[in-house]
Design an enzyme around this catalytic site. Structure first.
Site, PDB file in Angstrom:
ATOM      1  N   LYS A   9      69.104 -87.470  74.361  1.00  0.00           N
ATOM      2  CA  LYS A   9      68.237 -87.161  75.500  1.00  0.00           C
ATOM      3  C   LYS A   9      68.718 -87.824  76.794  1.00  0.00           C
ATOM      4  O   LYS A   9      69.556 -88.736  76.772  1.00  0.00           O
ATOM      5  CB  LYS A   9      66.803 -87.595  75.164  1.00  0.00           C
ATOM      6  CG  LYS A   9      66.169 -86.798  74.004  1.00  0.00           C
ATOM      7  CD  LYS A   9      64.722 -87.219  73.771  1.00  0.00           C
ATOM      8  CE  LYS A   9      64.055 -86.406  72.679  1.00  0.00           C
ATOM      9  NZ  LYS A   9      62.632 -86.786  72.486  1.00  0.00           N
ATOM     10  N   TYR A  49      60.700 -76.700  73.433  1.00  0.00           N
ATOM     11  CA  TYR A  49      59.564 -77.499  72.964  1.00  0.00           C
ATOM     12  C   TYR A  49      58.261 -76.697  72.942  1.00  0.00           C
ATOM     13  O   TYR A  49      57.175 -77.284  72.959  1.00  0.00           O
ATOM     14  CB  TYR A  49      59.405 -78.754  73.836  1.00  0.00           C
ATOM     15  CG  TYR A  49      60.292 -79.918  73.409  1.00  0.00           C
ATOM     16  CD1 TYR A  49      60.131 -80.527  72.163  1.00  0.00           C
ATOM     17  CD2 TYR A  49      61.265 -80.430  74.254  1.00  0.00           C
ATOM     18  CE1 TYR A  49      60.914 -81.600  71.774  1.00  0.00           C
ATOM     19  CE2 TYR A  49      62.071 -81.510  73.867  1.00  0.00           C
ATOM     20  CZ  TYR A  49      61.876 -82.086  72.626  1.00  0.00           C
ATOM     21  OH  TYR A  49      62.656 -83.150  72.235  1.00  0.00           O
ATOM     22  N   PHE A  57      51.397 -84.312  76.507  1.00  0.00           N
ATOM     23  CA  PHE A  57      52.667 -84.816  77.041  1.00  0.00           C
ATOM     24  C   PHE A  57      53.693 -83.708  77.326  1.00  0.00           C
ATOM     25  O   PHE A  57      54.808 -83.985  77.747  1.00  0.00           O
ATOM     26  CB  PHE A  57      53.270 -85.850  76.080  1.00  0.00           C
ATOM     27  CG  PHE A  57      53.481 -85.342  74.666  1.00  0.00           C
ATOM     28  CD1 PHE A  57      54.589 -84.562  74.347  1.00  0.00           C
ATOM     29  CD2 PHE A  57      52.569 -85.649  73.666  1.00  0.00           C
ATOM     30  CE1 PHE A  57      54.793 -84.089  73.054  1.00  0.00           C
ATOM     31  CE2 PHE A  57      52.769 -85.181  72.362  1.00  0.00           C
ATOM     32  CZ  PHE A  57      53.883 -84.402  72.063  1.00  0.00           C
ATOM     33  N   ARG A  85      66.553 -88.101  60.536  1.00  0.00           N
ATOM     34  CA  ARG A  85      65.248 -88.658  60.939  1.00  0.00           C
ATOM     35  C   ARG A  85      65.207 -90.169  60.629  1.00  0.00           C
ATOM     36  O   ARG A  85      64.597 -90.933  61.372  1.00  0.00           O
ATOM     37  CB  ARG A  85      64.097 -87.940  60.225  1.00  0.00           C
ATOM     38  CG  ARG A  85      63.986 -86.431  60.475  1.00  0.00           C
ATOM     39  CD  ARG A  85      63.430 -86.020  61.809  1.00  0.00           C
ATOM     40  NE  ARG A  85      62.268 -86.747  62.232  1.00  0.00           N
ATOM     41  CZ  ARG A  85      61.549 -86.449  63.330  1.00  0.00           C
ATOM     42  NH1 ARG A  85      61.902 -85.399  64.086  1.00  0.00           N
ATOM     43  NH2 ARG A  85      60.527 -87.155  63.684  1.00  0.00           N
ATOM     44  N   THR A  91      59.055 -91.986  66.190  1.00  0.00           N
ATOM     45  CA  THR A  91      58.940 -91.436  67.550  1.00  0.00           C
ATOM     46  C   THR A  91      58.694 -92.538  68.578  1.00  0.00           C
ATOM     47  O   THR A  91      59.331 -92.560  69.639  1.00  0.00           O
ATOM     48  CB  THR A  91      57.775 -90.415  67.601  1.00  0.00           C
ATOM     49  OG1 THR A  91      57.943 -89.476  66.538  1.00  0.00           O
ATOM     50  CG2 THR A  91      57.741 -89.700  68.937  1.00  0.00           C
ATOM     51  N   ARG A 102      66.221 -95.368  67.798  1.00  0.00           N
ATOM     52  CA  ARG A 102      65.087 -95.578  68.706  1.00  0.00           C
ATOM     53  C   ARG A 102      64.717 -97.053  68.817  1.00  0.00           C
ATOM     54  O   ARG A 102      64.339 -97.511  69.907  1.00  0.00           O
ATOM     55  CB  ARG A 102      63.904 -94.711  68.262  1.00  0.00           C
ATOM     56  CG  ARG A 102      64.110 -93.241  68.666  1.00  0.00           C
ATOM     57  CD  ARG A 102      63.182 -92.310  67.963  1.00  0.00           C
ATOM     58  NE  ARG A 102      63.162 -90.974  68.564  1.00  0.00           N
ATOM     59  CZ  ARG A 102      62.535 -89.937  68.025  1.00  0.00           C
ATOM     60  NH1 ARG A 102      61.885 -90.061  66.879  1.00  0.00           N
ATOM     61  NH2 ARG A 102      62.565 -88.758  68.626  1.00  0.00           N
ATOM     62  N   ASN A 112      62.790 -91.416  74.364  1.00  0.00           N
ATOM     63  CA  ASN A 112      63.139 -92.071  73.109  1.00  0.00           C
ATOM     64  C   ASN A 112      64.502 -91.654  72.564  1.00  0.00           C
ATOM     65  O   ASN A 112      64.733 -91.657  71.366  1.00  0.00           O
ATOM     66  CB  ASN A 112      62.020 -91.862  72.080  1.00  0.00           C
ATOM     67  CG  ASN A 112      61.750 -90.401  71.816  1.00  0.00           C
ATOM     68  OD1 ASN A 112      62.420 -89.524  72.353  1.00  0.00           O
ATOM     69  ND2 ASN A 112      60.775 -90.122  70.963  1.00  0.00           N
ATOM     70  N   HIS A 115      66.442 -86.389  69.775  1.00  0.00           N
ATOM     71  CA  HIS A 115      65.620 -85.391  69.080  1.00  0.00           C
ATOM     72  C   HIS A 115      66.299 -85.062  67.765  1.00  0.00           C
ATOM     73  O   HIS A 115      67.525 -85.026  67.695  1.00  0.00           O
ATOM     74  CB  HIS A 115      65.503 -84.102  69.912  1.00  0.00           C
ATOM     75  CG  HIS A 115      64.963 -82.946  69.109  1.00  0.00           C
ATOM     76  ND1 HIS A 115      63.618 -82.729  68.965  1.00  0.00           N
ATOM     77  CD2 HIS A 115      65.593 -82.000  68.348  1.00  0.00           C
ATOM     78  CE1 HIS A 115      63.435 -81.672  68.164  1.00  0.00           C
ATOM     79  NE2 HIS A 115      64.617 -81.214  67.781  1.00  0.00           N
ATOM     80  N   GLU A 126      66.514 -74.140  65.739  1.00  0.00           N
ATOM     81  CA  GLU A 126      67.003 -75.000  66.833  1.00  0.00           C
ATOM     82  C   GLU A 126      68.521 -74.934  66.967  1.00  0.00           C
ATOM     83  O   GLU A 126      69.051 -74.979  68.080  1.00  0.00           O
ATOM     84  CB  GLU A 126      66.525 -76.432  66.612  1.00  0.00           C
ATOM     85  CG  GLU A 126      65.010 -76.556  66.818  1.00  0.00           C
ATOM     86  CD  GLU A 126      64.475 -77.962  66.575  1.00  0.00           C
ATOM     87  OE1 GLU A 126      63.261 -78.160  66.798  1.00  0.00           O
ATOM     88  OE2 GLU A 126      65.242 -78.856  66.177  1.00  0.00           O
TER      89      GLU A 126
END
Ligand code: UDP
Ligand code: MG
Length: 138
Positions: A9, A49, A57, A85, A91, A102, A112, A115, A126
């Site tokens: 990100k 998203y 958010f 993950r 998150t 993270r 964060n 993704h 995706e």
């Protein structure tokens, strides 16, 4: 073998952390089989998203994702979705296990750093959102 879609990100690309984050993926046995650095439009971020459209958010998230370049990538490996993950961490960086991306790099629950797809169905959709079959060399 499984594939998952990962995004580094804007908070992370801005701080020049692409290599450090990729090293964590590779150390965990995930292969980067496709990768490109792009800047999303607000509309593209919104489409990506869309599942979060009703969440409070959503607007802030889409603005953030379009604010600076991102690195989109396909990671491949055994249980790549779950493994990624795990490498990402929770998150909210306050809840993330030590050593996760993270925990080490995220600035906040919104900014964060990464993704990752959360199921085989979302991974397929995706990956197709960002990459053509020709770009997936394995
Ligand atoms: N997010 C946020 N506030 C929240 C929850 C999520 O800004 O309270 C952002 C955050 O960037 C997160 C993204 O929305 O990574 C998608 O949320 P999700 O619950 O899918 O978390 P993830 O799958 O990324 O861990
Ligand atoms: Mg998610």
């Amino acid at each position: 073998m499984e594939r998952t879609l990962s995004i580094i990100k804007p908070d992370a690309t801005r701080r020049n952390l692409t290599g450090k984050i990729n090293a964590k993926f590779e150390h965990a046995g995930l292969r980067i089989v496709a990768q490109k650095r792009i800047q999303l439009t607000r509309a593209q971020a919104g489409a990506f998203y869309a599942v979060h459209e009703e969440r409070p958010f959503y607007d802030e998230l889409c603005e953030f994702m379009a604010s600076e370049p991102v690195v989109v990538q396909v990671l491949e490996g055994d249980n790549a979705i779950a493994r990624n993950r795990e490498v990402m961490g929770a998150t909210n960086p306050k809840d993330a296990e030590p050593g996760t991306v993270r925990a080490e790099f995220a600035e906040s629950v919104g900014e964060n750093s990464v993704h990752g797809s959360d199921s085989p169905e979302t991974a397929r959709a995706e990956i197709a959102f960002f990459f053509s079959g020709l770009e997936l060399v394995g």
